[in-house]
Motif scaffolding. Sequence first.
Motif, PDB file in Angstrom:
ATOM      1  N   MET A  97      -5.710   9.881  -1.500  1.00 33.55           N
ATOM      2  CA  MET A  97      -5.828   8.522  -2.033  1.00 33.55           C
ATOM      3  C   MET A  97      -4.607   7.664  -1.712  1.00 33.55           C
ATOM      4  N   GLU A  98      -3.737   8.205  -0.776  1.00 35.59           N
ATOM      5  CA  GLU A  98      -2.539   7.405  -0.507  1.00 35.59           C
ATOM      6  C   GLU A  98      -2.927   6.100   0.214  1.00 35.59           C
TER       7      GLU A  98
ATOM      8  N   ALA B  71       3.106   9.691 -11.973  1.00 30.82           N
ATOM      9  CA  ALA B  71       3.594  10.152 -13.277  1.00 30.82           C
ATOM     10  C   ALA B  71       5.008   9.652 -13.507  1.00 30.82           C
TER      11      ALA B  71
ATOM     12  N   GLN C 196       1.264   3.257  -3.070  1.00 32.34           N
ATOM     13  CA  GLN C 196       0.242   4.246  -3.426  1.00 32.34           C
ATOM     14  C   GLN C 196       0.428   5.483  -2.555  1.00 32.34           C
ATOM     15  N   THR C 197       1.172   6.429  -3.024  1.00 31.67           N
ATOM     16  CA  THR C 197       1.441   7.611  -2.190  1.00 31.67           C
ATOM     17  C   THR C 197       0.317   8.627  -2.234  1.00 31.67           C
ATOM     18  N   GLY C 198      -0.439   8.608  -3.322  1.00 33.64           N
ATOM     19  CA  GLY C 198      -1.482   9.618  -3.473  1.00 33.64           C
ATOM     20  C   GLY C 198      -0.958  10.849  -4.207  1.00 33.64           C
ATOM     21  N   TYR C 199       0.366  10.945  -4.331  1.00 28.42           N
ATOM     22  CA  TYR C 199       0.929  12.086  -5.070  1.00 28.42           C
ATOM     23  C   TYR C 199       0.923  11.778  -6.540  1.00 28.42           C
ATOM     24  N   VAL C 200       0.257  12.618  -7.305  1.00 22.67           N
ATOM     25  CA  VAL C 200       0.094  12.395  -8.744  1.00 22.67           C
ATOM     26  C   VAL C 200       1.451  12.260  -9.413  1.00 22.67           C
ATOM     27  N   ARG C 201       2.388  13.062  -8.916  1.00 24.05           N
ATOM     28  CA  ARG C 201       3.673  13.074  -9.619  1.00 24.05           C
ATOM     29  C   ARG C 201       4.423  11.751  -9.431  1.00 24.05           C
TER      30      ARG C 201
ATOM     31  N   ARG D 125       0.818  -1.205   0.000  1.00 23.97           N
ATOM     32  CA  ARG D 125       0.000   0.000   0.000  1.00 23.97           C
ATOM     33  C   ARG D 125       0.854   1.258   0.000  1.00 23.97           C
TER      34      ARG D 125
END
Lengths: 804, 100
Positions: free
Chosen positions: B98-99, A780, A772-777, A769
Amino acid sequence: METFPQLVPLIVLIPLVGMLINLFAGPRLGERAVGIIGSTAAGLSFLIAVLLYLYLINNDYQAVVVNPPFLNAWITIPSGGTFIPWQMRVDTLSVTMMLVVTGVGTLIHIYAIGYMHGDPRFARFFSYLNLFFVFMLVLVTGNNFLMMFVGWEGVGLCSYLLIGFWFDKTRGEGWKNSNAARKAMIVNRIGDFGLLMAIFLIFWTFGTLDYFTPGEIANPHLAEELAHEAEAEHEAEAAGEIGAPAEGNAAEAVTEGEAEHAAATVVYTNNDHIKTEQLGVFGQTERFLEEGHDVDFGPFSLPFETVLVLITLFMLLGATGKSAQIPLFIWLPDAMAGPTPVSALIHAATMVTAGVYMMVRSNVFYHNAELTSLVVALIGAGTAIVAGFIAIGQWDIKRVLAYSTISQLGFMVAAVGVGAYSAAMFHLVTHAFFKALLFLGSGSVIHGMEHGHHHAHDHAAHDDHGHMKQADHHPDEDKPFDAQDMRNMGGLRHRMPVTFWTYLIGTLALAGIFPFAGFWSKDEILADSWLAGLFDNNVGGYIAFALLLAAAFFTAFYMWRQMELVFFGQPRTAAAEHAPESAPVMLVPLIVLAFLSLMGGFINTPANVLGLDTLFGAHRLTYFLEHSVVNAHAAEFQLPIALGALALAVVAILLARAIYGAGHALVEGSRDPLAVRPETAPVWSLANARLYWDETYYRLFEGPFNRLSRFLADTLDWSFWHDYFHNVIIGKGFNGIGQLLARPVDLGIVDGAVNGIGRLARWSAGRLRTVQTGYVRTYAVTVLLGVVLVVVLLLLPLFTRAGG
Amino acid sequence: MVQTEAYVILSAVLFVLGVMGVLLKRNAILVYMSVELMLNAANLALVAFARQWNQMDGQMFVFFVMTVAAAEVAIGLALIVAIFRTKRSTNIDQLHQMEG
């Protein structure tokens, strides 16, 4: 007349119908109709028996085997080669039994209408009686041992039902009655085991259970003898005539044998044309004995003679149960708990003679098993004297008769033992007459006593309290008045004249006084046993003779003791004083039976005695039975024996009269004169205590049996099986295995695996998990790196090719 | 006539600019614009190769890309507007609910 034998299924069916009607519709029909239906059914059976008798005497005593419809293939096991048909046999022996059973039975049915009057279960009583008829007639008409066994068990059932008929009496009497019924049932089971073993052995040995197969001649010796006689006659007749060879005609004239096909051209006088395996058991026995034969039992084999001894001994065990012989006679005295007509019909005249009938039917077996014959003679004679002795010390009017019945059955069994089969049957017939008469007479007395008691019951109840305390032959003695206790009677001859006179005839017949029936039949048994000792060197014959002679003395003694106690002297209670004579419906059977007891002996009068044989014919019954009882023989009249036995009986009667007569039937209020005199007291009390026979059994069998069952129940079953085996071994073991499976196996391995997978998924998910950092970059960059990777992978071959 | 290589180089430069923009800009709108820049760099490459090989497939594909890009922008801007309304910001570094 030719078709009369085809009626034989009806002799069973009619009582069956009577039973069903009375069972289901009886309570609604009322006493009168129930009595008429029951008696009519019995009477019709008697009528059929008479028709069968007429057929036999008009057809040269040819036996007939009848296959009733629907039941022909009764037990068929083709793969096992087992075929037991339901066949009924009409021959002289079975017809004799049928006549006795239905004749005496019908009279008892009529009597019971009066005796059972007012009983709440009147209809049930009659349906039981008819059911008894059904089974008794199956027993005597069957053509194989299995049918005999069906009847045997059926009459046992009826006996049980009828002994315990008054199971609901108050004051503990009901318990006594039902206990007596159970006792009869259980004791008879022991005997039935013997009979069953005998049947199994017979089937194993012969492969069939049929007495005689259809077409087989029961008594070839007799058949040949008669053929010769007829031949001689024919030759004498045709002495003057010319031509025609006598032999052929003689053969035609002889119709002896049981070929059903009367039209058959060849008439056989022996069974030589039949293959051994197609003969009945008795025919096979003769062949086996002639040719020698070993019976194969798998791991071992026995000579045929030995097997025959085994079969007959097992059969004897069956007979000692049903016919109340040592060692199994103890049930019969208790069976007197049943209503008196039952005692007369089942426990005196018919059912208890089934054992004798069986042994007479199997006379070929017994004749050829010397060891068994000796045992039979000893058991019969021993029973006769033991029961005769016990009867002297009894107070209950029916109990005396019960022991008397056992004693007389001992006579019959002893007769079988010394080879006097026709004498046994003769005594069976006459005994049925006079013992039924005596029982019915005692019933009439009891009936009268009960009515007399009701007439004046307060006084009676009081007077008798003292007597009852001493009465030791009744285990629970809380009832105030015993209508069967002879101490309460006395002087009844004035109150009940018809009962008295018929009872007197019965007593004289039983005691063997000339010319009553018992004299002839008892004398024939005595003579036969004497002759068996004299001519056949049979020790059993002498022993039986001596014991039976003594038993005959006892018989006369206890019967006259009973006469004195019941009918002579002064009334000892108010009940006896007021006892009324019974109703005509009860007295008529008594009179008929008294006539039969008087005349019954003449059916088999010996030759050359006072010219009686010119009047009644000589040895009629023996010659009649000869056609089905191979080893029947007529004993010559032995004047010294007859006179000696007669003198002995007269002395016994005079002795009994001297002791009990002239107003001292009882001394000191309620004690037997013999019990008071010091020299006879121990002997009398021994008789009164029934030789401690029941108590001995109690010690020998019941005590150990109870201890054994207690051990089995408490120690083996409860302590070992339940406490130890169940609780410790099974319970603990199960718990242990359960624990093992639950903790290490289930919790450890199974749950561990499942939980481990879960934990692994959780742990790896926890790791993953974080991607999944949540940072879009981040995504990217990842995408970019992926793209770069894809591009590199795509381009790599180009570079390598370029490089290469 | 301008050589195809020049177009491709321009396309690569534009694409790298777009990548840089996507990776480095914090403003969601600028990220979007960078994505559009990358798309158009790809479009440029497509038309350049189409002219080079004289095949119209590339040009046809450009139309599709532009159409899809238009749709994408419409949805994307709507999302950004919605996010701005709730978060009062279009800074993508702050949008990491959403992390894992």
